[in-house]
Design a protein around this motif. Structure first.
Motif, PDB file in Angstrom:
ATOM      1  N   TYR A   1       3.867  12.148  20.849  1.00 39.55           N
ATOM      2  CA  TYR A   1       2.540  12.187  21.452  1.00 39.55           C
ATOM      3  C   TYR A   1       2.089  13.628  21.624  1.00 39.55           C
ATOM      4  CZ  TYR A   1       5.007   7.948  22.848  1.00 39.55           C
ATOM      5  OH  TYR A   1       5.788   6.820  22.844  1.00 39.55           O
ATOM      6  N   THR A   2       0.795  13.873  21.438  1.00 41.59           N
ATOM      7  CA  THR A   2       0.269  15.221  21.601  1.00 41.59           C
ATOM      8  C   THR A   2      -1.228  15.166  21.889  1.00 41.59           C
ATOM      9  OG1 THR A   2       0.296  17.442  20.652  1.00 41.59           O
ATOM     10  CG2 THR A   2      -0.244  15.639  19.148  1.00 41.59           C
ATOM     11  N   GLY A   3      -1.749  16.275  22.396  1.00 40.90           N
ATOM     12  CA  GLY A   3      -3.185  16.422  22.584  1.00 40.90           C
ATOM     13  C   GLY A   3      -3.720  15.977  23.926  1.00 40.90           C
ATOM     14  N   GLY A   4      -2.850  15.537  24.820  1.00 41.47           N
ATOM     15  CA  GLY A   4      -3.329  15.018  26.095  1.00 41.47           C
ATOM     16  C   GLY A   4      -3.032  15.912  27.278  1.00 41.47           C
ATOM     17  N   HIS A   5      -3.186  15.339  28.464  1.00 43.12           N
ATOM     18  CA  HIS A   5      -3.067  16.097  29.705  1.00 43.12           C
ATOM     19  C   HIS A   5      -1.873  15.687  30.572  1.00 43.12           C
ATOM     20  CE1 HIS A   5      -5.616  12.569  30.496  1.00 43.12           C
ATOM     21  NE2 HIS A   5      -4.965  12.524  31.630  1.00 43.12           N
ATOM     22  N   VAL A   6      -1.070  14.735  30.128  1.00 39.14           N
ATOM     23  CA  VAL A   6       0.075  14.260  30.903  1.00 39.14           C
ATOM     24  C   VAL A   6       1.364  14.771  30.255  1.00 39.14           C
ATOM     25  CG1 VAL A   6       1.342  12.192  31.631  1.00 39.14           C
ATOM     26  CG2 VAL A   6      -1.157  12.202  31.675  1.00 39.14           C
ATOM     27  N   GLU A   7       2.231  15.392  31.067  1.00 43.08           N
ATOM     28  CA  GLU A   7       3.516  15.846  30.540  1.00 43.08           C
ATOM     29  C   GLU A   7       4.462  14.658  30.387  1.00 43.08           C
ATOM     30  OE1 GLU A   7       5.371  19.177  32.479  1.00 43.08           O
ATOM     31  OE2 GLU A   7       3.439  20.157  32.806  1.00 43.08           O
ATOM     32  N   ASN A   8       5.229  14.675  29.314  1.00 40.74           N
ATOM     33  CA  ASN A   8       6.240  13.653  29.036  1.00 40.74           C
ATOM     34  C   ASN A   8       5.718  12.221  29.182  1.00 40.74           C
ATOM     35  OD1 ASN A   8       8.400  15.556  28.564  1.00 40.74           O
ATOM     36  ND2 ASN A   8       8.260  15.981  30.761  1.00 40.74           N
TER      37      ASN A   8
ATOM     38  N   VAL B   1      -6.206  13.182  13.499  1.00 33.17           N
ATOM     39  CA  VAL B   1      -6.249  14.611  13.789  1.00 33.17           C
ATOM     40  C   VAL B   1      -5.230  15.340  12.919  1.00 33.17           C
ATOM     41  CG1 VAL B   1      -6.064  16.419  15.554  1.00 33.17           C
ATOM     42  CG2 VAL B   1      -6.707  14.097  16.233  1.00 33.17           C
ATOM     43  N   ILE B   2      -5.642  16.455  12.375  1.00 27.40           N
ATOM     44  CA  ILE B   2      -4.711  17.392  11.759  1.00 27.40           C
ATOM     45  C   ILE B   2      -4.569  18.530  12.763  1.00 27.40           C
ATOM     46  CG2 ILE B   2      -4.313  19.023   9.873  1.00 27.40           C
ATOM     47  CD1 ILE B   2      -6.163  17.181   8.154  1.00 27.40           C
ATOM     48  N   PHE B   3      -3.370  18.704  13.280  1.00 28.23           N
ATOM     49  CA  PHE B   3      -3.094  19.793  14.209  1.00 28.23           C
ATOM     50  C   PHE B   3      -2.535  20.957  13.402  1.00 28.23           C
ATOM     51  CE2 PHE B   3      -2.792  15.934  16.749  1.00 28.23           C
ATOM     52  CZ  PHE B   3      -3.534  16.264  17.868  1.00 28.23           C
ATOM     53  N   TYR B   4      -2.919  22.172  13.765  1.00 25.60           N
ATOM     54  CA  TYR B   4      -2.420  23.328  13.021  1.00 25.60           C
ATOM     55  C   TYR B   4      -1.633  24.260  13.941  1.00 25.60           C
ATOM     56  CZ  TYR B   4      -6.490  25.747  15.009  1.00 25.60           C
ATOM     57  OH  TYR B   4      -7.408  26.274  15.864  1.00 25.60           O
ATOM     58  N   TYR B   5      -0.638  24.925  13.342  1.00 19.68           N
ATOM     59  CA  TYR B   5       0.211  25.867  14.073  1.00 19.68           C
ATOM     60  C   TYR B   5      -0.146  27.324  13.808  1.00 19.68           C
ATOM     61  CZ  TYR B   5       3.264  22.166  15.670  1.00 19.68           C
ATOM     62  OH  TYR B   5       3.756  21.057  16.298  1.00 19.68           O
ATOM     63  N   ASN B   6      -0.908  27.565  12.746  1.00 18.79           N
ATOM     64  CA  ASN B   6      -1.278  28.947  12.423  1.00 18.79           C
ATOM     65  C   ASN B   6      -2.600  28.944  11.648  1.00 18.79           C
ATOM     66  OD1 ASN B   6      -0.663  28.538   9.556  1.00 18.79           O
ATOM     67  ND2 ASN B   6       1.494  28.631  10.182  1.00 18.79           N
ATOM     68  N   GLU B   7      -3.137  30.111  11.424  1.00 13.89           N
ATOM     69  CA  GLU B   7      -4.445  30.227  10.769  1.00 13.89           C
ATOM     70  C   GLU B   7      -4.415  29.754   9.318  1.00 13.89           C
ATOM     71  OE1 GLU B   7      -7.487  30.906  12.174  1.00 13.89           O
ATOM     72  OE2 GLU B   7      -6.281  30.670  13.979  1.00 13.89           O
ATOM     73  N   ASP B   8      -3.283  29.909   8.647  1.00 18.89           N
ATOM     74  CA  ASP B   8      -3.182  29.433   7.268  1.00 18.89           C
ATOM     75  C   ASP B   8      -3.274  27.911   7.223  1.00 18.89           C
ATOM     76  OD1 ASP B   8      -2.871  30.005   4.461  1.00 18.89           O
ATOM     77  OD2 ASP B   8      -0.826  29.190   4.634  1.00 18.89           O
TER      78      ASP B   8
ATOM     79  N   ILE C   1      -9.726  18.783  13.337  1.00 23.89           N
ATOM     80  CA  ILE C   1      -8.699  19.781  13.064  1.00 23.89           C
ATOM     81  C   ILE C   1      -8.579  20.607  14.333  1.00 23.89           C
ATOM     82  CG2 ILE C   1      -8.051  21.745  11.623  1.00 23.89           C
ATOM     83  CD1 ILE C   1      -9.715  20.311   9.374  1.00 23.89           C
ATOM     84  N   GLU C   2      -7.415  20.515  14.978  1.00 20.03           N
ATOM     85  CA  GLU C   2      -7.230  21.095  16.299  1.00 20.03           C
ATOM     86  C   GLU C   2      -5.949  21.916  16.364  1.00 20.03           C
ATOM     87  OE1 GLU C   2      -7.304  17.914  19.192  1.00 20.03           O
ATOM     88  OE2 GLU C   2      -9.000  16.936  18.209  1.00 20.03           O
ATOM     89  N   LYS C   3      -5.954  22.912  17.215  1.00 22.55           N
ATOM     90  CA  LYS C   3      -4.768  23.736  17.435  1.00 22.55           C
ATOM     91  C   LYS C   3      -3.675  22.870  18.065  1.00 22.55           C
ATOM     92  CE  LYS C   3      -3.317  28.148  19.418  1.00 22.55           C
ATOM     93  NZ  LYS C   3      -2.573  28.534  18.249  1.00 22.55           N
ATOM     94  N   ALA C   4      -2.466  22.984  17.532  1.00 26.06           N
ATOM     95  CA  ALA C   4      -1.339  22.218  18.063  1.00 26.06           C
ATOM     96  C   ALA C   4      -0.989  22.698  19.461  1.00 26.06           C
ATOM     97  CB  ALA C   4      -0.132  22.347  17.147  1.00 26.06           C
ATOM     98  N   GLY C   5      -0.684  21.756  20.307  1.00 27.39           N
ATOM     99  CA  GLY C   5      -0.232  22.043  21.665  1.00 27.39           C
ATOM    100  C   GLY C   5       1.122  21.407  21.879  1.00 27.39           C
ATOM    101  N   PRO C   6       1.470  21.130  23.114  1.00 27.37           N
ATOM    102  CA  PRO C   6       2.765  20.504  23.383  1.00 27.37           C
ATOM    103  C   PRO C   6       2.904  19.154  22.673  1.00 27.37           C
ATOM    104  CG  PRO C   6       1.817  21.345  25.409  1.00 27.37           C
ATOM    105  CD  PRO C   6       0.750  21.452  24.348  1.00 27.37           C
ATOM    106  N   PHE C   7       4.089  18.916  22.150  1.00 27.60           N
ATOM    107  CA  PHE C   7       4.427  17.656  21.489  1.00 27.60           C
ATOM    108  C   PHE C   7       5.577  17.038  22.261  1.00 27.60           C
ATOM    109  CE2 PHE C   7       7.096  15.222  18.584  1.00 27.60           C
ATOM    110  CZ  PHE C   7       6.172  14.380  17.989  1.00 27.60           C
TER     111      PHE C   7
END
Length: 168
Positions: free
Chosen positions: A31-38, A96-103, A129-135
């Motif tokens: 899971y990713t992209g939200g506001h709840v941890e774990n 969603v495509i999450f990205y880890y870097n500018e490339d 297309i969004e910047k990757a956050g916690p997974f």
């Protein structure tokens, strides 16, 4: 090793196509992209966390490129449906495509633009297309679901295919 992070509906159906590619080290459902941890599967499924189901792919860039992963991704999703994928409805199934870097960001934007101009779809491409956050890794029973539960996976895959055919 590099990482790619994709959301495209139920993560059960996203694992196998990537996992069987040469150069893929590991595919992890989570899971990713939200506001709840774990978050738990039940919380995400209930649309309570802001998270979306996703797959984290660890890959060897010398054997498979991010661009090749994007090509597989676009063939697994309906990029014109912002509120779910196939019979899985709601924000937790958004594409969603999450990205880890500018490339990765650049390649994702270029591939989205190319798909938009291809004429393959008569609706706009809404995959974000969004910047990757916690997974957060999903519970063990959701990992490699297609291997652990082949009958349930086959039924899910068949339902997904029937849904696709019903929309044509």
């Amino acid at each position: 090793m590099e990482k790619a992070l994709f959301a495209g509906g139920c993560f059960w159906c996203m694992v196998q196509p990537f996992e069987e590619m040469k150069g893929i080290e590991h595919v992890l459902s989570g899971y990713t992209g939200g506001h709840v941890e774990n978050p738990t599967y039940e919380q995400v499924k209930a649309q309570e966390t802001g998270h979306t189901e996703a797959v984290l792919i660890t890959y060897d860039e010398t054997q498979v490129s991010f661009k090749e992963l994007l090509d597989i991704y676009w063939n697994l999703t309906d990029p014109t449906d912002a509120m779910g994928q196939f019979m899985d409805r709601g924000d937790s199934y958004r594409p969603v495509i999450f990205y880890y870097n500018e490339d990765q960001k650049r390649l994702a934007l270029e591939s989205k633009e190319k798909l938009s101009k291809s004429g393959r779809y008569d609706q706009p491409i809404v995959t974000t297309i969004e910047k990757a956050g916690p997974f957060y890794a999903a519970e063990e029973e959701h990992q490699e679901f297609y291997k652990k539960n082949p009958r349930a996976y086959a039924a899910e895959k068949e339902q997904r295919q029937q849904w696709v055919e019903s929309q044509s």
